[in-house]
Design a protein around this motif. Structure first.
Motif, PDB file in Angstrom:
ATOM      1  N   ALA A 344     -90.827 -23.339  61.340  1.00 38.62           N
ATOM      2  CA  ALA A 344     -90.626 -23.825  62.698  1.00 38.62           C
ATOM      3  C   ALA A 344     -89.167 -24.160  62.964  1.00 38.62           C
ATOM      4  CB  ALA A 344     -91.504 -25.052  62.954  1.00 38.62           C
ATOM      5  N   ALA A 345     -88.409 -24.463  61.896  1.00 39.99           N
ATOM      6  CA  ALA A 345     -86.986 -24.758  62.049  1.00 39.99           C
ATOM      7  C   ALA A 345     -86.157 -23.480  62.190  1.00 39.99           C
ATOM      8  CB  ALA A 345     -86.505 -25.566  60.857  1.00 39.99           C
ATOM      9  N   GLY A 346     -86.807 -22.306  62.149  1.00 38.58           N
ATOM     10  CA  GLY A 346     -86.098 -21.043  62.322  1.00 38.58           C
ATOM     11  C   GLY A 346     -85.557 -20.460  61.042  1.00 38.58           C
ATOM     12  N   LYS A 347     -86.038 -20.985  59.917  1.00 41.03           N
ATOM     13  CA  LYS A 347     -85.562 -20.473  58.637  1.00 41.03           C
ATOM     14  C   LYS A 347     -86.180 -19.110  58.366  1.00 41.03           C
ATOM     15  CE  LYS A 347     -83.290 -24.259  57.482  1.00 41.03           C
ATOM     16  NZ  LYS A 347     -81.826 -24.279  57.363  1.00 41.03           N
ATOM     17  N   SER A 348     -85.412 -18.259  57.719  1.00 40.29           N
ATOM     18  CA  SER A 348     -85.938 -16.970  57.295  1.00 40.29           C
ATOM     19  C   SER A 348     -86.717 -17.128  56.005  1.00 40.29           C
ATOM     20  CB  SER A 348     -84.791 -15.975  57.090  1.00 40.29           C
ATOM     21  OG  SER A 348     -83.994 -16.382  55.993  1.00 40.29           O
ATOM     22  N   ASN A 349     -87.399 -16.083  55.619  1.00 39.95           N
ATOM     23  CA  ASN A 349     -88.165 -16.151  54.366  1.00 39.95           C
ATOM     24  C   ASN A 349     -87.247 -16.429  53.181  1.00 39.95           C
ATOM     25  OD1 ASN A 349     -90.477 -15.611  55.781  1.00 39.95           O
ATOM     26  ND2 ASN A 349     -90.568 -13.435  55.210  1.00 39.95           N
ATOM     27  N   THR A 350     -86.089 -15.824  53.181  1.00 38.26           N
ATOM     28  CA  THR A 350     -85.140 -16.039  52.078  1.00 38.26           C
ATOM     29  C   THR A 350     -84.658 -17.487  52.048  1.00 38.26           C
ATOM     30  OG1 THR A 350     -84.419 -13.741  52.233  1.00 38.26           O
ATOM     31  CG2 THR A 350     -82.964 -15.270  51.076  1.00 38.26           C
ATOM     32  N   GLU A 351     -84.346 -18.050  53.239  1.00 33.10           N
ATOM     33  CA  GLU A 351     -83.876 -19.440  53.308  1.00 33.10           C
ATOM     34  C   GLU A 351     -84.969 -20.414  52.874  1.00 33.10           C
ATOM     35  OE1 GLU A 351     -80.588 -19.027  56.910  1.00 33.10           O
ATOM     36  OE2 GLU A 351     -82.697 -19.405  57.386  1.00 33.10           O
ATOM     37  N   ILE A 352     -86.207 -20.124  53.294  1.00 31.56           N
ATOM     38  CA  ILE A 352     -87.333 -20.977  52.873  1.00 31.56           C
ATOM     39  C   ILE A 352     -87.484 -20.935  51.362  1.00 31.56           C
ATOM     40  CG2 ILE A 352     -89.833 -21.290  53.010  1.00 31.56           C
ATOM     41  CD1 ILE A 352     -89.702 -20.201  55.863  1.00 31.56           C
ATOM     42  N   ALA A 353     -87.351 -19.735  50.787  1.00 29.67           N
ATOM     43  CA  ALA A 353     -87.464 -19.599  49.331  1.00 29.67           C
ATOM     44  C   ALA A 353     -86.372 -20.394  48.624  1.00 29.67           C
ATOM     45  CB  ALA A 353     -87.392 -18.126  48.944  1.00 29.67           C
ATOM     46  N   ASP A 354     -85.150 -20.384  49.172  1.00 27.14           N
ATOM     47  CA  ASP A 354     -84.060 -21.139  48.559  1.00 27.14           C
ATOM     48  C   ASP A 354     -84.302 -22.642  48.632  1.00 27.14           C
ATOM     49  OD1 ASP A 354     -82.794 -18.776  47.994  1.00 27.14           O
ATOM     50  OD2 ASP A 354     -81.498 -18.831  49.772  1.00 27.14           O
ATOM     51  N   VAL A 355     -84.799 -23.130  49.759  1.00 29.66           N
ATOM     52  CA  VAL A 355     -85.037 -24.577  49.926  1.00 29.66           C
ATOM     53  C   VAL A 355     -86.143 -25.060  48.998  1.00 29.66           C
ATOM     54  CG1 VAL A 355     -85.816 -26.347  51.547  1.00 29.66           C
ATOM     55  CG2 VAL A 355     -84.176 -24.615  52.281  1.00 29.66           C
ATOM     56  N   LEU A 356     -87.232 -24.284  48.931  1.00 26.61           N
ATOM     57  CA  LEU A 356     -88.395 -24.702  48.140  1.00 26.61           C
ATOM     58  C   LEU A 356     -88.344 -24.203  46.702  1.00 26.61           C
ATOM     59  CD1 LEU A 356     -91.233 -24.146  50.782  1.00 26.61           C
ATOM     60  CD2 LEU A 356     -89.964 -26.246  50.277  1.00 26.61           C
ATOM     61  N   VAL A 357     -87.290 -23.433  46.388  1.00 24.03           N
ATOM     62  CA  VAL A 357     -87.118 -22.888  45.025  1.00 24.03           C
ATOM     63  C   VAL A 357     -88.361 -22.108  44.611  1.00 24.03           C
ATOM     64  CG1 VAL A 357     -86.290 -23.392  42.712  1.00 24.03           C
ATOM     65  CG2 VAL A 357     -85.808 -24.999  44.557  1.00 24.03           C
ATOM     66  N   ILE A 358     -88.729 -21.178  45.461  1.00 24.66           N
ATOM     67  CA  ILE A 358     -89.830 -20.266  45.157  1.00 24.66           C
ATOM     68  C   ILE A 358     -89.362 -18.854  45.512  1.00 24.66           C
ATOM     69  CG2 ILE A 358     -91.671 -21.957  45.456  1.00 24.66           C
ATOM     70  CD1 ILE A 358     -92.074 -20.938  48.285  1.00 24.66           C
ATOM     71  N   SER A 359     -90.150 -17.856  45.154  1.00 25.84           N
ATOM     72  CA  SER A 359     -89.763 -16.480  45.440  1.00 25.84           C
ATOM     73  C   SER A 359     -90.052 -16.124  46.896  1.00 25.84           C
ATOM     74  CB  SER A 359     -90.509 -15.509  44.524  1.00 25.84           C
ATOM     75  OG  SER A 359     -91.882 -15.461  44.865  1.00 25.84           O
ATOM     76  N   VAL A 360     -89.344 -15.091  47.360  1.00 21.71           N
ATOM     77  CA  VAL A 360     -89.575 -14.617  48.720  1.00 21.71           C
ATOM     78  C   VAL A 360     -90.992 -14.093  48.880  1.00 21.71           C
ATOM     79  CG1 VAL A 360     -88.850 -12.922  50.457  1.00 21.71           C
ATOM     80  CG2 VAL A 360     -87.135 -14.056  49.046  1.00 21.71           C
ATOM     81  N   PHE A 361     -91.522 -13.456  47.841  1.00 20.46           N
ATOM     82  CA  PHE A 361     -92.888 -12.934  47.909  1.00 20.46           C
ATOM     83  C   PHE A 361     -93.894 -14.064  48.090  1.00 20.46           C
ATOM     84  CE2 PHE A 361     -90.477  -9.838  45.409  1.00 20.46           C
ATOM     85  CZ  PHE A 361     -90.681  -8.701  46.162  1.00 20.46           C
ATOM     86  N   THR A 362     -93.629 -15.205  47.428  1.00 17.88           N
ATOM     87  CA  THR A 362     -94.520 -16.362  47.585  1.00 17.88           C
ATOM     88  C   THR A 362     -94.435 -16.902  48.998  1.00 17.88           C
ATOM     89  OG1 THR A 362     -94.231 -16.930  45.250  1.00 17.88           O
ATOM     90  CG2 THR A 362     -95.068 -18.648  46.692  1.00 17.88           C
ATOM     91  N   VAL A 363     -93.226 -16.904  49.566  1.00 18.17           N
ATOM     92  CA  VAL A 363     -93.064 -17.378  50.939  1.00 18.17           C
ATOM     93  C   VAL A 363     -93.850 -16.491  51.901  1.00 18.17           C
ATOM     94  CG1 VAL A 363     -91.416 -17.731  52.811  1.00 18.17           C
ATOM     95  CG2 VAL A 363     -90.815 -18.395  50.485  1.00 18.17           C
ATOM     96  N   LYS A 364     -93.725 -15.168  51.710  1.00 17.68           N
ATOM     97  CA  LYS A 364     -94.459 -14.244  52.580  1.00 17.68           C
ATOM     98  C   LYS A 364     -95.959 -14.488  52.483  1.00 17.68           C
ATOM     99  CE  LYS A 364     -91.091 -10.457  52.617  1.00 17.68           C
ATOM    100  NZ  LYS A 364     -90.828  -9.042  52.283  1.00 17.68           N
ATOM    101  N   SER A 365     -96.444 -14.766  51.281  1.00 15.62           N
ATOM    102  CA  SER A 365     -97.874 -15.036  51.092  1.00 15.62           C
ATOM    103  C   SER A 365     -98.284 -16.304  51.827  1.00 15.62           C
ATOM    104  CB  SER A 365     -98.181 -15.160  49.595  1.00 15.62           C
ATOM    105  OG  SER A 365     -99.533 -15.488  49.392  1.00 15.62           O
ATOM    106  N   HIS A 366     -97.445 -17.347  51.743  1.00 12.91           N
ATOM    107  CA  HIS A 366     -97.742 -18.595  52.467  1.00 12.91           C
ATOM    108  C   HIS A 366     -97.745 -18.369  53.972  1.00 12.91           C
ATOM    109  CE1 HIS A 366     -97.993 -21.074  48.985  1.00 12.91           C
ATOM    110  NE2 HIS A 366     -96.665 -21.082  48.684  1.00 12.91           N
ATOM    111  N   VAL A 367     -96.758 -17.589  54.467  1.00 14.19           N
ATOM    112  CA  VAL A 367     -96.680 -17.334  55.914  1.00 14.19           C
ATOM    113  C   VAL A 367     -97.928 -16.613  56.411  1.00 14.19           C
ATOM    114  CG1 VAL A 367     -95.433 -16.072  57.702  1.00 14.19           C
ATOM    115  CG2 VAL A 367     -94.166 -17.344  55.978  1.00 14.19           C
ATOM    116  N   LYS A 368     -98.388 -15.625  55.654  1.00  8.85           N
ATOM    117  CA  LYS A 368     -99.605 -14.917  56.048  1.00  8.85           C
ATOM    118  C   LYS A 368    -100.804 -15.853  56.120  1.00  8.85           C
ATOM    119  CE  LYS A 368     -98.290 -10.341  54.305  1.00  8.85           C
ATOM    120  NZ  LYS A 368     -98.619  -9.266  53.339  1.00  8.85           N
ATOM    121  N   LYS A 369    -100.920 -16.735  55.122  1.00  6.23           N
ATOM    122  CA  LYS A 369    -102.049 -17.677  55.118  1.00  6.23           C
ATOM    123  C   LYS A 369    -101.949 -18.648  56.283  1.00  6.23           C
ATOM    124  CE  LYS A 369    -102.714 -17.484  50.105  1.00  6.23           C
ATOM    125  NZ  LYS A 369    -102.643 -18.234  48.831  1.00  6.23           N
TER     126      LYS A 369
END
Length: 400
Positions: A344-369
């Protein structure tokens, strides 16, 4: 015992051979009579120089033309030549009857030959291919060995293709374009949409209708000009003549006219086909471009607002408290809530992965859910729902 079929076949071959000899003799006699009428009285068409290259139908048409010319000039024949003139007409009539009874004299040119020429033109398929082939096919079909193809535009005709069977081809640069005068043969052909036979005036050379700038192309024997007509008008001309300066005939004029008509039909069909092919190609290219753009949009990150200027504070939407029970939100896990807030803050998948220290693939999976649990179609709708939830929660807090 001899087979009956063998006997019949043998008789058919003998009859066919006799018929061929009879046709050949009639053809030679006809050519001789045409020559006598032309040389002794200056009437009728030029006889063919080689009977092997013409059909009985063409010679029959020449005899008809000669008879018509002779009857029209009968009153001008001097008295001491009328007897010989009358005998010549009788001989022409007799040989004409002989040729008329021949099975091969049904047409100026055989139907198979004409159809073959048209079929070969049809095989060209493209406008350029048709233009390259038409001169050679017209020369072979009519026996007129000088053929020019020209385009008609802005009251002028411009040579685009040539065919010269004998001798060196003349230079065409001197007459790349010639005007179409209303009273010229070309003007009459364009206006009436029919072929015009142009013959020299042997009695008055000064009034010779072919004393034009184009005469060097067609020689002193005259020429035929046939229009190439399509639904929108006349788009071209076919000129044809003989290199040996013998006159073309009315029969050859009519034959070239029919040939030019067939060429016009094929030309228009090829032009329409090329336009359709071009339009199909443009449509396919446009669809491919739209597909690429749609793919880029579907994979792009969505952010609200304008890009931040240097040093500007980043947008950070208010965090949703854990007690917020908006529809679908209660199904999100703690990690999904964190991803949801960063999304909601406008972060990209890569930025979200950097903040939460997770992979981009995991972020994409969370976004889909998240999208599935909220019933949102895309990231933009999910962000809108987040903001509505935050606004609703804030309103509830002020009320209480």
């Amino acid at each position: 015992m001899m087979d009956i079929k063998t006997v019949n076949d043998g008789q058919s071959r003998i009859q066919g051979s006799a018929q061929a000899r009879g046709d050949a003799e009639a053809m030679k006699a006809a050519v001789s009579l045409l020559g006598r009428l032309r040389n002794d009285f200056g009437l009728g068409p030029e006889p063919p120089s080689d009977t092997r290259k013409v059909s009985p139908g063409l010679v029959l048409a020449l005899l008809d033309e000669a008879t018509e010319a002779a009857l029209s000039a009968l009153s001008t024949i001097v008295s001491d030549k009328k007897v010989s003139f009358g005998r010549l007409l009788v001989e022409i009539r007799d040989v004409r009857h002989r040729l008329h009874s021949s099975p091969s004299s049904s047409a100026v040119v055989g139907a198979a030959d004409f159809a073959g020429a048209v079929r070969r033109l049809r095989g060209a398929e493209t406008v350029a291919g048709l233009s390259r082939s038409v001169c050679a096919e017209a020369a072979a079909m009519t026996g007129l060995d000088r053929v020019l193809l020209s385009e008609v535009h802005s009251n002028a005709w411009t040579i685009v293709e040539t065919q010269f069977e004998r001798g060196a081809a003349p230079e065409i640069d001197s007459l790349a374009t010639a005007p179409i005068e209303p009273d010229s043969p070309e003007g009459r052909a364009v206006q009436k949409r029919t072929a015009v036979l142009v013959l020299p005036d042997r009695q008055s050379p000064a009034a010779n209708p072919i004393n034009l700038a184009s005469a060097s192309y067609f020689g002193a024997g005259g020429y035929v000009v046939a229009p190439i007509a399509v639904s929108t008008g006349v788009i071209g001309l076919i000129h044809a003549s003989r290199a040996d300066d013998r006159n073309p005939s009315i029969a050859e004029r009519d034959l070239l006219d029919a040939f030019a008509g067939s060429f016009g039909t094929l030309f228009e069909r090829a032009m329409v086909s090329e336009r359709l092919t071009k339009q199909k190609r443009l449509i396919v290219e446009r669809l491919e471009q739209e597909s690429r753009e749609a793919e880029v949009l579907s994979n792009s990150e969505v952010a609200l607002g304008k890009p931040r200027a240097a040093g500007a504070a980043s947008f950070s939407p208010a965090a949703l408290p854990s007690h917020c029970n908006a529809p679908g939100l209660e199904e999100l896990t703690g990690r999904e809530r964190e991803v949801f807030q960063l999304l909601a803050a406008g972060k990209s998948n890569t930025e979200i992965a950097d903040v939460l220290v997770i992979s981009v693939f995991t972020v994409k999976s969370h976004v889909k859910k998240i999208l599935r649990k909220l019933g949102a179609m895309n990231r933009s709708e999910a962000i809108y729902r987040y903001l509505e939830m935050a606004k609703s929660d804030a309103s509830s807090g002020r009320t209480t």
